[in-house]
Write an enzyme that holds these catalytic residues in place. Structure first.
Site, PDB file in Angstrom:
ATOM      1  N   LEU A 133     -61.551  10.644  76.788  1.00 27.43           N
ATOM      2  CA  LEU A 133     -60.006  11.700  76.792  1.00 27.43           C
ATOM      3  C   LEU A 133     -59.309  10.914  76.176  1.00 27.43           C
ATOM      4  O   LEU A 133     -58.916   9.722  76.292  1.00 27.43           O
ATOM      5  CB  LEU A 133     -59.866  11.321  78.387  1.00 27.43           C
ATOM      6  CG  LEU A 133     -59.992  12.066  79.333  1.00 27.43           C
ATOM      7  CD1 LEU A 133     -59.382  11.906  80.726  1.00 27.43           C
ATOM      8  CD2 LEU A 133     -60.073  13.728  79.010  1.00 27.43           C
ATOM      9  N   HIS A 134     -58.388  11.640  75.238  1.00 23.55           N
ATOM     10  CA  HIS A 134     -57.445  11.016  74.680  1.00 23.55           C
ATOM     11  C   HIS A 134     -56.488  11.811  74.229  1.00 23.55           C
ATOM     12  O   HIS A 134     -55.492  11.819  73.509  1.00 23.55           O
ATOM     13  CB  HIS A 134     -57.789  10.059  73.431  1.00 23.55           C
ATOM     14  CG  HIS A 134     -58.441  10.824  72.425  1.00 23.55           C
ATOM     15  ND1 HIS A 134     -59.385  11.458  71.976  1.00 23.55           N
ATOM     16  CD2 HIS A 134     -57.842  10.955  70.988  1.00 23.55           C
ATOM     17  CE1 HIS A 134     -59.539  12.299  70.812  1.00 23.55           C
ATOM     18  NE2 HIS A 134     -58.539  11.819  70.124  1.00 23.55           N
ATOM     19  N   ARG A 135     -56.564  13.403  74.302  1.00 22.07           N
ATOM     20  CA  ARG A 135     -55.738  14.315  73.487  1.00 22.07           C
ATOM     21  C   ARG A 135     -54.511  14.367  74.261  1.00 22.07           C
ATOM     22  O   ARG A 135     -54.371  14.264  75.477  1.00 22.07           O
ATOM     23  CB  ARG A 135     -56.275  15.972  73.689  1.00 22.07           C
ATOM     24  CG  ARG A 135     -57.526  16.093  72.740  1.00 22.07           C
ATOM     25  CD  ARG A 135     -57.228  16.938  71.691  1.00 22.07           C
ATOM     26  NE  ARG A 135     -57.054  16.084  70.403  1.00 22.07           N
ATOM     27  CZ  ARG A 135     -58.098  15.848  69.840  1.00 22.07           C
ATOM     28  NH1 ARG A 135     -59.052  16.195  70.075  1.00 22.07           N
ATOM     29  NH2 ARG A 135     -57.976  15.030  68.622  1.00 22.07           N
TER      30      ARG A 135
END
Ligand code: UD1
Length: 378
Positions: A211-213
């Site tokens: 997850l990084h958006r």
């Protein structure tokens, strides 16, 4: 022909490796590698250069993090003198990060031709910073190389001449196929990074999460809802979670550490490429908001659930293993159940995702240069 190749952020490294190899194998080209320094942590940068055999950058602009305006402006200011010194025929950019648009803009304003690798991908979501980078970089480019056939239609719809566009396949998959035999077994990765006695049983069955958006991690309410859903999934399938620095900061700020450590979710530092390849290959399912991982799981045949409302890589859904599930808890659960029941759709490897994209790029670029630069000098 002198060509400057740009890298800046983690997903650029996998894309540039086969291009540098193909350029170096062709004596018509003299390549200079410029790293903007957008990503600078050892885990985000150095291990990739080592594992992928990317030559040391000739220049490191060392710009680091900042707001979009500051980061983009700093890259532009630092890159301009390098352009003056090298005086290239071409600047080659990959992907859709801030380093991509910043360097393309500097080059085009100096009258230097720009090559964009991985052009024409569109999510249709202009709230996504990468979408802006894609649209603008494609408008500035003279040679546009695409990874899937749908990209050409996106480009011509924006007024870009079809003659500039070449479907060559996917350099990210060049790197995957080249390195797959060297992928690191999950058991080894877990032994190294996790304080669990269960490293070998975990390696038998696990899901992989990334997850990084900004749209998923920056707002604590959105992030908490997502993490709660993942915690409930981890009751059925243990999850391993290499945590991006942006996400790590948001988890700490939101006080979500305990929520995760109490669950069957094993947090890892950002992984090297060969570790990640092993994890993606062996995972029962991958849950992610990354762009590249949607492609890599399709090439590996591993089911992928994309925690976003859209994708700029529709072929991974049409032909590959990817399902767009968004961030609604019910939708994520339902898609997860489909995978666990073994009823997920079948897949095939997309056209030209065959390990030879970089060779095609260099061959087409050589022909183009021959035409372009003889015409100019005559
Ligand atoms: C960037 C790209 C994104 C890509 C992602 C892959 C843009 C607009 N975004 O997002 O498309 O999917 O890389 O990782 O270019 N940080 C570190 N160490 C680093 C780099 C970053 O700690 O080496 C932290 C900093 O707190 C920084 C934050 O991560 O502020 C975000 O970094 P940034 O480069 O702005 O964007 P990414 O989220 O990594």
């Amino acid at each position: 022909y002198r060509v400057i190749c740009i890298v800046g952020a983690r997903p650029n490294f996998m894309k540039i490796a086969p291009i540098m190899r193909a350029l170096e194998a062709n004596d018509r080209f003299e390549a200079t590698l410029v790293h903007t320094g957008q990503h600078y942590d050892k885990a985000m940068k150095e291990s990739f250069f080592e594992q992928l055999g990317i030559p040391e950058p000739d220049v490191d602009l060392g710009v680091g993090s900042g707001s979009h305006a500051v980061q983009t402006a700093n890259i532009m200011t630092a890159f301009e003198p390098v352009m003056d010194r090298v005086n290239p025929h071409l600047v080659l950019v990959v992907g859709d990060v801030n380093s991509t648009i910043a360097c393309a803009l500097v080059a085009v304003k100096k009258g230097i031709n720009v090559i964009h690798v991985e052009s024409g991908l569109r999510s249709g979501d202009r709230a996504m910073p990468e979408e802006i980078n894609r649209i603008l970089t494609d408008q500035l480019s003279d040679l546009l190389f695409t990874t899937e056939r749908s990209a050409e239609g996106n480009l011509t719809a924006e007024g870009i001449a079809a003659e500039k566009v070449h479907f060559v396949g996917n350099v990210m998959i060049d790197t995957l196929l080249y390195n797959l035999p060297r992928a690191i077994e999950p058991a080894q990765t877990f032994k190294q990074h996790l304080e669990t006695d269960h490293a070998s049983s975990l390696a038998q069955t696990f899901g992989l999460l990334t997850l990084h958006r900004p749209s998923n991690v920056d707002d604590p309410i959105v992030l908490e809802r997502l993490l709660n859903t993942l915690v409930s999934i981890s009751n059925e399938l243990p999850l391993v979670f290499p945590v991006h620095p942006r996400t790590k900061a948001k988890i700490e700020q939101g006080g979500f550490d305990k929520l995760l450590s109490d669950a069957n979710i094993h947090m890892l530092p950002p992984m090297g490429y060969l570790e990640m390849l092993g994890l993606m290959d062996r995972a029962s399912v991958v849950l992610t908001d990354s762009g590249g991982i949607q492609e890599e799981t399709t090439a590996l045949g591993t089911p992928c659930l994309t925690l976003r409302e859209n994708t700029e890589r529709p072929i991974t859904v049409d032909e590959g293993t990817n399902t767009i599930v968004g961030t609604d808890p019910e939708a994520i659960r339902a898609a997860f159940n489909t995978v666990m029941l073994g009823t997920a759709k079948g897949s095939s490897r997309p056209e030209y995702w065959d390990g030879k994209a970089a060779e095609r790029i260099v061959e087409i670029t050589e022909g183009w240069c021959r035409q372009q630069f003889t015409q100019e000098s005559s």
